[in-house]
Design a protein around this motif. Structure first.
Motif, short mmCIF file in Angstrom:
data_model
loop_
_atom_site.label_atom_id
_atom_site.label_comp_id
_atom_site.label_asym_id
_atom_site.label_seq_id
_atom_site.Cartn_x
_atom_site.Cartn_y
_atom_site.Cartn_z
N ASP A 172 -18.39 6.64 -7.01
CA ASP A 172 -17.78 7.85 -6.46
C ASP A 172 -17.84 8.97 -7.49
OD1 ASP A 172 -16.19 9.52 -5.00
OD2 ASP A 172 -14.33 8.64 -5.76
N ALA A 216 0.83 -1.22 0.00
CA ALA A 216 0.00 0.00 0.00
C ALA A 216 0.86 1.26 0.00
CB ALA A 216 -0.94 -0.01 1.21
N ALA A 217 2.00 1.20 0.68
CA ALA A 217 2.86 2.38 0.80
C ALA A 217 3.40 2.84 -0.55
CB ALA A 217 4.03 2.08 1.74
N GLN A 218 3.43 1.92 -1.53
CA GLN A 218 4.01 2.24 -2.83
C GLN A 218 2.98 2.65 -3.86
OE1 GLN A 218 6.52 -0.99 -4.07
NE2 GLN A 218 7.29 -1.22 -2.00
N THR A 219 1.74 2.87 -3.42
CA THR A 219 0.67 3.19 -4.36
C THR A 219 1.03 4.41 -5.22
OG1 THR A 219 -0.90 2.38 -2.73
CG2 THR A 219 -1.80 3.67 -4.54
N ASN A 220 0.76 4.27 -6.50
CA ASN A 220 0.93 5.38 -7.43
C ASN A 220 -0.06 6.48 -7.06
OD1 ASN A 220 0.76 7.06 -9.64
ND2 ASN A 220 0.76 5.41 -11.15
N VAL A 221 0.43 7.69 -6.85
CA VAL A 221 -0.44 8.76 -6.35
C VAL A 221 -1.42 9.29 -7.39
CG1 VAL A 221 1.25 9.46 -4.61
CG2 VAL A 221 1.21 10.61 -6.82
N ASP A 222 -1.30 8.84 -8.63
CA ASP A 222 -2.20 9.34 -9.67
C ASP A 222 -3.13 8.26 -10.20
OD1 ASP A 222 -1.06 11.92 -9.67
OD2 ASP A 222 0.66 11.07 -10.74
N ASN A 223 -3.48 7.32 -9.39
CA ASN A 223 -4.20 6.15 -9.89
C ASN A 223 -5.45 5.84 -9.07
OD1 ASN A 223 -4.53 3.95 -11.57
ND2 ASN A 223 -3.30 2.58 -10.30
N LEU A 224 -6.16 6.87 -8.62
CA LEU A 224 -7.26 6.61 -7.68
C LEU A 224 -8.65 6.62 -8.32
CD1 LEU A 224 -6.14 8.58 -4.51
CD2 LEU A 224 -5.59 6.27 -5.21
N LYS A 225 -8.74 6.94 -9.59
CA LYS A 225 -10.06 6.98 -10.24
C LYS A 225 -10.68 5.58 -10.24
CE LYS A 225 -11.03 11.14 -11.81
NZ LYS A 225 -10.55 11.63 -10.51
N GLY A 226 -11.94 5.51 -9.81
CA GLY A 226 -12.66 4.24 -9.87
C GLY A 226 -12.36 3.29 -8.73
N VAL A 227 -11.59 3.74 -7.74
CA VAL A 227 -11.28 2.85 -6.62
C VAL A 227 -12.52 2.64 -5.75
CG1 VAL A 227 -9.98 2.68 -4.46
CG2 VAL A 227 -8.81 3.36 -6.56
N ILE A 228 -13.23 3.74 -5.48
CA ILE A 228 -14.48 3.64 -4.71
C ILE A 228 -15.63 3.72 -5.73
CG2 ILE A 228 -15.84 4.63 -2.81
CD1 ILE A 228 -13.08 3.97 -1.79
N PRO A 229 -16.32 2.60 -5.99
CA PRO A 229 -17.35 2.62 -7.03
C PRO A 229 -18.46 3.61 -6.69
CG PRO A 229 -16.94 0.38 -6.22
CD PRO A 229 -16.19 1.30 -5.33
#
Lengths: 156, 73
Positions: B73, B58-71
């Motif tokens: 949303d 989790a600590a290495q998550t790409n900071v620009d990749n959050l679209k669609g993570v929470i359906p």
């Protein structure tokens, strides 16, 4: 003070810093973090290390994903964080997001608890619960929708 | 790693205030009693290791990749 973070150089006041006195499992030496909210990421926030510029955890209020989430704090947790009032608490769950965002998972077993009053924080381990470190976010959201629908029809 | 042999009902000390006692042995399973001060945290290793592993990913998550993570949303 200026810190190098995963989000670039950040000027942080001491009173914004959240302290994990014993680190976080896997990162025992990292103690200083901040909570970062970027409008474009809402409702996801970031727990950003001020001591390792490669470390930032995407976090979310677990009840947004899992409406019936339950959290049990032990006496030890309460003591360690000097919790006086439940309303001082801020609870977060860490997300694991790989290439496909629709496969993102949420760690409901080990939430992050922040005492906003003294800014002490800890990742607690709910060992006696049935939660795991990897719940599929979309499944939990789906379950939550059903729970909300049922409660609506139930109340008439 | 230190290796010591114990019989059922026997125990050993870790430091001055932690006592570990062998309570029961049944086939491949051992029941162990631990007496320790409240501030000593005791976890099954595999649970702790799972959290360590998950945190590292989790600590290495790409900071620009959050679209669609929470359906929805």
């Amino acid at each position: 003070m200026l810190y190098k973070t995963k989000f670039g150089d950040m000027d942080i006041n001491d009173d914004q810093i959240i302290t994990f006195e014993n680190g976080i499992p896997g990162f025992p030496n990292l103690r200083k973090f901040i909570l970062l909210a970027r409008e474009s990421d809402n409702p996801i926030h970031w727990l950003v290390s001020l001591e390792n510029e490669f470390v930032a955890f995407p976090i979310v209020n677990p009840w947004i994903v899992c409406v019936d989430y339950s959290l049990n704090l032990s006496h030890l947790d309460i003591q360690e964080l000097n919790i006086e009032n439940q309303s001082d608490l801020n609870i977060w769950a860490i997300l694991t997001i790989k290439d496909d965002p629709s496969q993102a998972t949420i760690n409901l077993l080990a939430p992050i608890v922040v005492n906003l009053k003294n800014r002490k924080a800890k990742q607690i381990i709910q060992e006696e619960s049935n939660y795991s470190v990897r719940h599929l976010v979309k499944d939990e959201v789906e379950k939550s929708k059903k729970i909300i629908e049922n409660s609506k029809t139930g109340s008439g | 790693m230190l290796v010591i042999s114990r019989k059922i009902g026997e125990s050993f000390m870790v430091g001055d205030d932690i006592e570990i006692k062998i309570l029961k042995i049944e086939g491949a399973e051992v029941k162990i009693g631990i007496s320790a001060p409240l501030y000593v945290k005791i976890y099954r290793s595999e649970i702790y290791q799972k959290i360590v592993q998950e945190n590292k990913i989790a600590a290495q998550t790409n900071v620009d990749n959050l679209k669609g993570v929470i359906p929805g949303d």
